[in-house]
Motif scaffolding. Sequence first.
Motif, PDB file in Angstrom:
ATOM      1  N   SER A  32     -11.139  69.680 -15.001  1.00 15.01           N
ATOM      2  CA  SER A  32     -10.561  68.969 -16.139  1.00 15.01           C
ATOM      3  C   SER A  32     -10.969  67.501 -16.138  1.00 15.01           C
ATOM      4  O   SER A  32     -11.285  66.917 -17.182  1.00 15.01           O
ATOM      5  N   ILE A  33     -10.947  66.871 -14.930  1.00 12.39           N
ATOM      6  CA  ILE A  33     -11.333  65.468 -14.830  1.00 12.39           C
ATOM      7  C   ILE A  33     -12.806  65.277 -15.209  1.00 12.39           C
ATOM      8  O   ILE A  33     -13.165  64.372 -15.964  1.00 12.39           O
ATOM      9  N   ASN A  34     -13.685  66.157 -14.680  1.00  9.82           N
ATOM     10  CA  ASN A  34     -15.114  66.067 -15.003  1.00  9.82           C
ATOM     11  C   ASN A  34     -15.375  66.234 -16.499  1.00  9.82           C
ATOM     12  O   ASN A  34     -16.197  65.533 -17.087  1.00  9.82           O
ATOM     13  N   GLU A  35     -14.668  67.199 -17.106  1.00 12.21           N
ATOM     14  CA  GLU A  35     -14.830  67.451 -18.539  1.00 12.21           C
ATOM     15  C   GLU A  35     -14.366  66.248 -19.350  1.00 12.21           C
ATOM     16  O   GLU A  35     -15.009  65.846 -20.332  1.00 12.21           O
ATOM     17  N   SER A  36     -13.238  65.664 -18.914  1.00  7.19           N
ATOM     18  CA  SER A  36     -12.711  64.495 -19.614  1.00  7.19           C
ATOM     19  C   SER A  36     -13.679  63.317 -19.524  1.00  7.19           C
ATOM     20  O   SER A  36     -13.924  62.615 -20.508  1.00  7.19           O
ATOM     21  N   PHE A  41     -18.564  60.084 -22.579  1.00  6.80           N
ATOM     22  CA  PHE A  41     -19.934  59.626 -22.784  1.00  6.80           C
ATOM     23  C   PHE A  41     -20.659  60.395 -23.891  1.00  6.80           C
ATOM     24  O   PHE A  41     -21.864  60.217 -24.077  1.00  6.80           O
ATOM     25  N   GLU A  42     -19.951  61.236 -24.631  1.00  7.38           N
ATOM     26  CA  GLU A  42     -20.558  61.918 -25.762  1.00  7.38           C
ATOM     27  C   GLU A  42     -20.717  60.932 -26.916  1.00  7.38           C
ATOM     28  O   GLU A  42     -20.254  59.788 -26.862  1.00  7.38           O
ATOM     29  N   GLN A  50     -17.413  52.031 -26.978  1.00  6.88           N
ATOM     30  CA  GLN A  50     -17.309  50.683 -26.434  1.00  6.88           C
ATOM     31  C   GLN A  50     -18.698  50.093 -26.135  1.00  6.88           C
ATOM     32  O   GLN A  50     -18.955  48.913 -26.403  1.00  6.88           O
ATOM     33  N   LEU A  51     -19.586  50.937 -25.579  1.00  2.00           N
ATOM     34  CA  LEU A  51     -20.935  50.467 -25.299  1.00  2.00           C
ATOM     35  C   LEU A  51     -21.677  50.105 -26.591  1.00  2.00           C
ATOM     36  O   LEU A  51     -22.408  49.112 -26.642  1.00  2.00           O
ATOM     37  N   ASN A  52     -21.494  50.931 -27.643  1.00  2.00           N
ATOM     38  CA  ASN A  52     -22.128  50.642 -28.933  1.00  2.00           C
ATOM     39  C   ASN A  52     -21.666  49.296 -29.483  1.00  2.00           C
ATOM     40  O   ASN A  52     -22.463  48.496 -29.977  1.00  2.00           O
ATOM     41  N   GLU A  53     -20.340  49.069 -29.398  1.00  2.00           N
ATOM     42  CA  GLU A  53     -19.801  47.799 -29.897  1.00  2.00           C
ATOM     43  C   GLU A  53     -20.344  46.625 -29.095  1.00  2.00           C
ATOM     44  O   GLU A  53     -20.683  45.569 -29.650  1.00  2.00           O
ATOM     45  N   LEU A  54     -20.439  46.814 -27.766  1.00  2.00           N
ATOM     46  CA  LEU A  54     -20.953  45.749 -26.923  1.00  2.00           C
ATOM     47  C   LEU A  54     -22.411  45.430 -27.243  1.00  2.00           C
ATOM     48  O   LEU A  54     -22.808  44.274 -27.392  1.00  2.00           O
ATOM     49  N   LEU A  55     -23.233  46.478 -27.373  1.00  2.00           N
ATOM     50  CA  LEU A  55     -24.657  46.279 -27.657  1.00  2.00           C
ATOM     51  C   LEU A  55     -24.873  45.718 -29.053  1.00  2.00           C
ATOM     52  O   LEU A  55     -25.772  44.887 -29.271  1.00  2.00           O
TER      53      LEU A  55
END
Length: 233
Positions: A32-36, A41-42, A50-55
Amino acid sequence: MQELHALVDKKVADLIQSGEIEKSIELGIEKSINESIRRQFESYGNITKQLNELLDDKLKINALQLDIPTYNDVMLKAIEQKIGEFFESKAAAKLMEGMNKLFAPLPESMDIHEFINKIVAHWKVEDHYDIDNTDEYATVELKENDSVLGGYNLQIWKQRESGYYSKSKNSSEVSLYIGEGGDIRLRHTWNPTILHGEDSLIIKAYASSMVITGLADFDEDLLELRLHPDTDW
């Protein structure tokens, strides 16, 4: 029924005793943790957002600070360069020679025999492979017009008939109506975007109102109608 409960209780007790249930729970939690984490990162995951907003914020480009020429500017400079290179070469003289020939003015009048000879001269065979597309001699018909308009009908063929076994009459390359005063009235099928060869002569004669003379004294023996070379290939 009580026996079934007893069997289940015993099995559960055995699994607890052996640690199987605890192991299954741990595996489930890990999965469950791995799936979450994977979902984070999908494309639409929280981490990805968050990464998109940062970049987006850090990699912004100020268009006003960029000196990039437009497509038209680049093309114009390339064309100007090529034209400059062309006119610096020997090709310039050849181009001007062709332009002078194309736009050379015609006289106010021209004898019918000279006019036809100039047309036929454009069809003389210079390549072995053109022989099949021309007769040895061009065919000329100049007939008085039977209608009330008078004048003459001029037709010229470079190949009168086509086909080896069943001969069929080709359309004439030139078909003109010439008024009694020698004025050319076009019935000629031509492409105005390709003014070369006989087309150039005919259209210039028409546009300049050149008069055709000697119609009443037309003599086919005065024409130079041979298209094929005198010697064998």
